[in-house]
Design an enzyme around this catalytic site. Sequence first.
Site, PDB file in Angstrom:
ATOM      1  N   TYR A  38       0.876  -0.944   0.036  1.00 39.37           N
ATOM      2  CA  TYR A  38       0.129   0.128  -0.223  1.00 39.37           C
ATOM      3  C   TYR A  38       0.914   1.405   0.208  1.00 39.37           C
ATOM      4  CZ  TYR A  38      -3.563  -3.314   1.472  1.00 39.37           C
ATOM      5  OH  TYR A  38      -4.366  -4.237   1.490  1.00 39.37           O
ATOM      6  N   ASN A  59     -12.875  -1.096  -5.862  1.00 37.96           N
ATOM      7  CA  ASN A  59     -12.485  -1.916  -6.987  1.00 37.96           C
ATOM      8  C   ASN A  59     -13.511  -2.263  -7.897  1.00 37.96           C
ATOM      9  OD1 ASN A  59     -11.453  -3.359  -9.093  1.00 37.96           O
ATOM     10  ND2 ASN A  59     -10.328  -4.684  -7.656  1.00 37.96           N
ATOM     11  N   CYS A  67      -6.383  -7.218  -6.901  1.00 37.78           N
ATOM     12  CA  CYS A  67      -6.163  -6.353  -5.515  1.00 37.78           C
ATOM     13  C   CYS A  67      -5.588  -7.279  -4.367  1.00 37.78           C
ATOM     14  CB  CYS A  67      -7.307  -5.848  -4.933  1.00 37.78           C
ATOM     15  SG  CYS A  67      -8.886  -6.526  -5.374  1.00 37.78           S
ATOM     16  N   HIS A  68      -5.372  -8.532  -4.508  1.00 45.49           N
ATOM     17  CA  HIS A  68      -4.795  -9.388  -3.773  1.00 45.49           C
ATOM     18  C   HIS A  68      -3.248  -9.531  -3.902  1.00 45.49           C
ATOM     19  CE1 HIS A  68      -4.959 -11.758  -7.419  1.00 45.49           C
ATOM     20  NE2 HIS A  68      -4.160 -12.386  -6.779  1.00 45.49           N
ATOM     21  N   GLU A  95      -0.203 -18.436  -6.832  1.00 41.32           N
ATOM     22  CA  GLU A  95       0.546 -17.599  -7.847  1.00 41.32           C
ATOM     23  C   GLU A  95       2.236 -17.874  -7.559  1.00 41.32           C
ATOM     24  OE1 GLU A  95      -2.549 -14.247  -8.451  1.00 41.32           O
ATOM     25  OE2 GLU A  95      -0.630 -13.767  -7.480  1.00 41.32           O
TER      26      GLU A  95
END
Length: 117
Positions: A38, A59, A67-68, A95
């Site tokens: 952030y 969003n 956004c994760h 991921e």
Amino acid sequence: MPLLSMTGEEIGRARIRDYFEAVWTLISLVPPGLVTTYGSIARFLNVSPRLVGRALKANPYPIIIPCHRVIRSDGGLGGYSRGGTQVKRRLLELEGVEFTVDGRVRREFIVDIKDLI
DNA sequence: CATCGAACCAACC
DNA sequence: GGTTGGTTCGATG
């Protein structure tokens, strides 16, 4: 709407919306397997970190905008409005992002947003 | 390292 | 007008 006919409040709102869109654009640049913070985004756009959080919460394209991939600067997850932090963590693990035993993202997976531009 | 408190700034009530 | 966030930073133990 012509700028001259806008109230100060309206101009302010338009500016904030631009910030939000900038935030969404920026995080769409973060590749799978990496995360940013952030604060990193906040400094880049010259806004407060809290504002970035709210941009992500607001969003409009929940799936398209990842956004994760935005977490707190200490490696903690922060929040995730769509499903909670558990979901957020699972997404990141899928991921390839790795976590420490105390539930923080390993430093080597955190990048500064300005290094992705 | 862990905790604490102040600063951030718009949205919300 | 006060509170509240998907936070951060520096100071202190």
